[in-house]
Design an enzyme around this catalytic site. Structure first.
Site, PDB file in Angstrom:
ATOM      1  N   TYR A 136      11.166  -3.354  -7.762  1.00 43.76           N
ATOM      2  CA  TYR A 136       9.889  -3.259  -8.478  1.00 43.76           C
ATOM      3  C   TYR A 136       8.920  -2.209  -7.939  1.00 43.76           C
ATOM      4  O   TYR A 136       8.321  -1.457  -8.700  1.00 43.76           O
ATOM      5  CB  TYR A 136       9.198  -4.628  -8.458  1.00 43.76           C
ATOM      6  CG  TYR A 136       7.795  -4.590  -9.011  1.00 43.76           C
ATOM      7  CD1 TYR A 136       7.578  -4.497 -10.380  1.00 43.76           C
ATOM      8  CD2 TYR A 136       6.694  -4.624  -8.164  1.00 43.76           C
ATOM      9  CE1 TYR A 136       6.293  -4.440 -10.892  1.00 43.76           C
ATOM     10  CE2 TYR A 136       5.399  -4.571  -8.673  1.00 43.76           C
ATOM     11  CZ  TYR A 136       5.200  -4.476 -10.032  1.00 43.76           C
ATOM     12  OH  TYR A 136       3.944  -4.408 -10.529  1.00 43.76           O
ATOM     13  N   GLY A 145      -0.882   0.989  -4.960  1.00 45.61           N
ATOM     14  CA  GLY A 145      -2.160   0.353  -4.664  1.00 45.61           C
ATOM     15  C   GLY A 145      -3.264   0.917  -5.512  1.00 45.61           C
ATOM     16  O   GLY A 145      -3.477   2.124  -5.547  1.00 45.61           O
ATOM     17  N   CYS A 173       0.826  -1.198   0.000  1.00 43.32           N
ATOM     18  CA  CYS A 173       0.000   0.000   0.000  1.00 43.32           C
ATOM     19  C   CYS A 173       0.861   1.249   0.000  1.00 43.32           C
ATOM     20  O   CYS A 173       2.074   1.181   0.151  1.00 43.32           O
ATOM     21  CB  CYS A 173      -0.884   0.035   1.242  1.00 43.32           C
ATOM     22  SG  CYS A 173      -1.879  -1.443   1.473  1.00 43.32           S
ATOM     23  N   ASN A 227       0.863   0.704   5.724  1.00 39.04           N
ATOM     24  CA  ASN A 227       1.499  -0.039   4.637  1.00 39.04           C
ATOM     25  C   ASN A 227       2.349  -1.140   5.264  1.00 39.04           C
ATOM     26  O   ASN A 227       3.233  -0.833   6.069  1.00 39.04           O
ATOM     27  CB  ASN A 227       2.382   0.903   3.806  1.00 39.04           C
ATOM     28  CG  ASN A 227       3.248   0.153   2.790  1.00 39.04           C
ATOM     29  OD1 ASN A 227       4.310   0.626   2.417  1.00 39.04           O
ATOM     30  ND2 ASN A 227       2.813  -1.007   2.344  1.00 39.04           N
ATOM     31  N   GLY A 228       2.072  -2.365   4.895  1.00 37.58           N
ATOM     32  CA  GLY A 228       2.854  -3.468   5.441  1.00 37.58           C
ATOM     33  C   GLY A 228       1.946  -4.618   5.771  1.00 37.58           C
ATOM     34  O   GLY A 228       0.805  -4.696   5.301  1.00 37.58           O
TER      35      GLY A 228
HETATM   36  P1  AMP Z   1       5.094 -12.972 -13.161  1.00 38.81           P
HETATM   37  O1  AMP Z   1       4.398 -12.694 -14.435  1.00 38.81           O
HETATM   38  O2  AMP Z   1       4.232 -13.680 -12.182  1.00 38.81           O
HETATM   39  O3  AMP Z   1       6.411 -13.676 -13.350  1.00 38.81           O
HETATM   40  O4  AMP Z   1       5.411 -11.576 -12.489  1.00 38.81           O
HETATM   41  C1  AMP Z   1       6.510 -10.812 -12.894  1.00 38.81           C
HETATM   42  C2  AMP Z   1       6.046  -9.479 -13.388  1.00 38.81           C
HETATM   43  O5  AMP Z   1       5.245  -8.825 -12.400  1.00 38.81           O
HETATM   44  C3  AMP Z   1       7.247  -8.610 -13.633  1.00 38.81           C
HETATM   45  O6  AMP Z   1       7.056  -7.995 -14.913  1.00 38.81           O
HETATM   46  C4  AMP Z   1       7.256  -7.605 -12.517  1.00 38.81           C
HETATM   47  O7  AMP Z   1       7.472  -6.301 -13.032  1.00 38.81           O
HETATM   48  C5  AMP Z   1       5.914  -7.695 -11.855  1.00 38.81           C
HETATM   49  N1  AMP Z   1       6.015  -7.952 -10.400  1.00 38.81           N
HETATM   50  C6  AMP Z   1       7.058  -8.455  -9.742  1.00 38.81           C
HETATM   51  N2  AMP Z   1       6.772  -8.578  -8.430  1.00 38.81           N
HETATM   52  C7  AMP Z   1       5.532  -8.143  -8.247  1.00 38.81           C
HETATM   53  C8  AMP Z   1       4.693  -8.023  -7.122  1.00 38.81           C
HETATM   54  N3  AMP Z   1       5.087  -8.379  -5.920  1.00 38.81           N
HETATM   55  N4  AMP Z   1       3.461  -7.512  -7.326  1.00 38.81           N
HETATM   56  C9  AMP Z   1       3.069  -7.155  -8.560  1.00 38.81           C
HETATM   57  N5  AMP Z   1       3.818  -7.258  -9.662  1.00 38.81           N
HETATM   58  C10 AMP Z   1       5.042  -7.755  -9.517  1.00 38.81           C
END
Ligand code: AMP
Length: 470
Positions: A256, A40, A12, A115-116
């Site tokens: 990220y 978020g 968040c 947030n957390g």
């Molecule tokens: P995936 O498609 O499941 O391998 O997720 C990787 C993609 O989601 C990458 O392009 C990242 O930029 C993004 N991503 C990585 N970690 C997160 C996260 N915790 N929450 C949302 N998006 C993420």
């Protein structure tokens, strides 16, 4: 999954303003939340304190949507405001769980935004229910608010000081009473939180990009284990007792989550990402015709790779700017469909070319598998994947949505197996040491739990799903 497990995975953004001059605090909050929207997109809320009252408005959706149709103007002028943007991917995606949490108790009117993620919500909640507490939601943030209030004896600072040692997990909090704005960062400093000033106003925000958005100057970061109280007498700082020797800021914020124009704990997110690209080029070179990033979060790293390697940066993918972060889709099928809408290959740029594609991370592999196919379908001769973080081997229970071992492609596969599963020509990740090197200017130590399984708090509740790791 029980109601708590289905609730705990969220990331968040929080924002707070204490104003001496500007009465339009709801507007300041609105712009601050707008800048934190990437943290978020599920719900947003603002609470305003004026005279002896607190008024709030919360809704499902993006900040501009929640506060359209005059909803922002309906909030009164005031001295203090706090706001929250929420992102949870599983379970109760509903208005009831939107924040800030607002209620009246021993400290009078009070609002809290968090947030957390607490890892001991259930125990705390059960304990309080035995003592006749009542809860309206299943969120840990309400547990925190109720506990702070019940331990306060009417003095909010006492309540915060007594309650914090009971909280296990990550928390960057903004709390508001009718005369105080309080910012709290957990003893490990897992989530970011900073303070800024604008003439006579004080601002507290998850990231510095929100300070910039409201024209505030960065003052400093809230320290791990620090409680900052802002009231008519100024800014007061209190440190929690028995702090851990080392902080554990979540390094994934740099990888990220955070916006690349933010500076977290002294380290520029942009610089860290650019350096990640450079290190990938230095340690994991490959002959290719072009290098490209998965838009938007990996573009900076791709430029770093191009600079270091001399291979030209060329856009391989076009992004539909009206589609939000992929993870926001509640199930895998919707997630996969949304990728088609979200991105498309730029055929003219890649036809017949050997392409290096950079992304910040691979979680399930959904995004990358799709991208490799897209690039090949558009005529790429080779597709080499370079990832700006190490292999994610473990779930995260401290506020990033990486839920279970079985969802993680890296939990049970090595680089070569991942490469095969994604259909790429090569896949290389940064090592843990190299990732830490990208954040060397940060004034904190890091939680690397999703990469090495070492967390500041035990990974309770994940055992049932745990696959055998190497
Ligand atoms: P995936 O498609 O499941 O391998 O997720 C990787 C993609 O989601 C990458 O392009 C990242 O930029 C993004 N991503 C990585 N970690 C997160 C996260 N915790 N929450 C949302 N998006 C993420």
């Amino acid at each position: 999954m029980d109601e708590f497990q289905s609730e705990i995975h969220e990331e968040c953004g929080v924002f707070g303003v204490y104003s001496q001059e500007n009465r339009k605090v709801a507007y300041t909050c609105y712009y601050g939340l707008y800048a934190l929207q990437h943290r978020g997109q599920e719900s947003a809320g603002i609470a305003v304190s004026y005279a002896d009252k607190i008024t709030y408005y919360k809704g499902m959706g993006l900040v501009p949507d929640v506060f359209s149709h005059g909803n922002l103007d309906k909030l009164p002028e005031g001295d203090i405001a706090i706001g929250h943007v929420r992102y949870s991917t599983t379970g109760a995606s509903q208005l009831l769980n939107a924040q800030p949490v607002v209620f009246t108790g021993k400290c009078g009117k009070m609002a809290l935004a968090h947030n957390g993620n607490l890892t001991n919500t259930r125990q705390l909640r059960d304990e309080m229910i035995k003592n006749n507490a009542v809860f309206q939601t299943t969120i840990d943030s309400e547990v925190m608010a109720v506990m702070i209030n019940s331990l306060s004896d009417g003095d909010i600072l006492e309540g915060v000081k007594k309650a914090c040692p009971k909280f296990k997990g990550s928390y960057a909090l903004v709390i508001m009473t009718t005369d105080k704005l309080i910012a709290v960062r957990d003893p490990h400093g897992i989530r970011p939180l900073c303070i800024g000033t604008d003439v006579d106003d004080y601002i507290v925000a998850s990231e510095t990009c929100a300070l910039d958005a409201v024209g505030a100057n960065y003052l400093r970061d809230v320290k791990p284990g620090e409680i900052v109280v802002i009231d008519s007498t100024g800014v007061h700082s209190y440190m929690m007792e028995n702090l851990p020797k080392k902080s554990s800021m979540c390094i994934f914020e740099y990888v990220y989550f955070a916006r690349h124009d933010s500076v977290l704990d002294g380290c520029s997110v942009y610089e860290a990402r650019k350096e990640a690209g450079k290190l990938l080029a230095r340690y994991y070179p490959v002959e290719a015709d072009l290098v490209s990033g998965v838009p938007d979060s990996a573009n900076v790293a791709a430029r770093g790779y191009a600079e270091e390697s001399g291979i030209p940066f060329v856009e391989a993918l076009a992004k539909n700017r009206y589609v939000g972060r992929t993870f926001i889709q509640p199930d895998q099928r919707q997630r996969e469909n949304s990728l088609n809408v979200k991105m498309n290959a730029l055929r003219a740029n890649i036809y017949g070319k050997r392409v290096i594609i950079i992304d910040d991370s691979i979680v399930r592999g959904t995004t990358m598998r799709k991208i490799v196919k897209m690039l090949r379908d558009a005529g790429a001769a080779e597709v080499h994947i370079r990832i700006c973080s190490p292999i994610i081997k473990h779930p995260c229970h401290l506020g990033i949505d990486i839920q279970t071992y079985s969802q993680l492609i890296g939990a049970y596969k090595d680089e070569d197996q991942i490469c095969e599963s994604l259909g790429a020509d090569s896949v290389r990740y940064l090592s843990i040491e190299q990732l830490v090197e990208t954040c060397k200017s940060a004034k904190v130590d890091f939680c690397l739990g999703c990469f090495n399984g070492k967390y500041p708090y035990p990974l309770d509740g994940y055992e049932a799903d745990k696959l055998k790791l190497e």
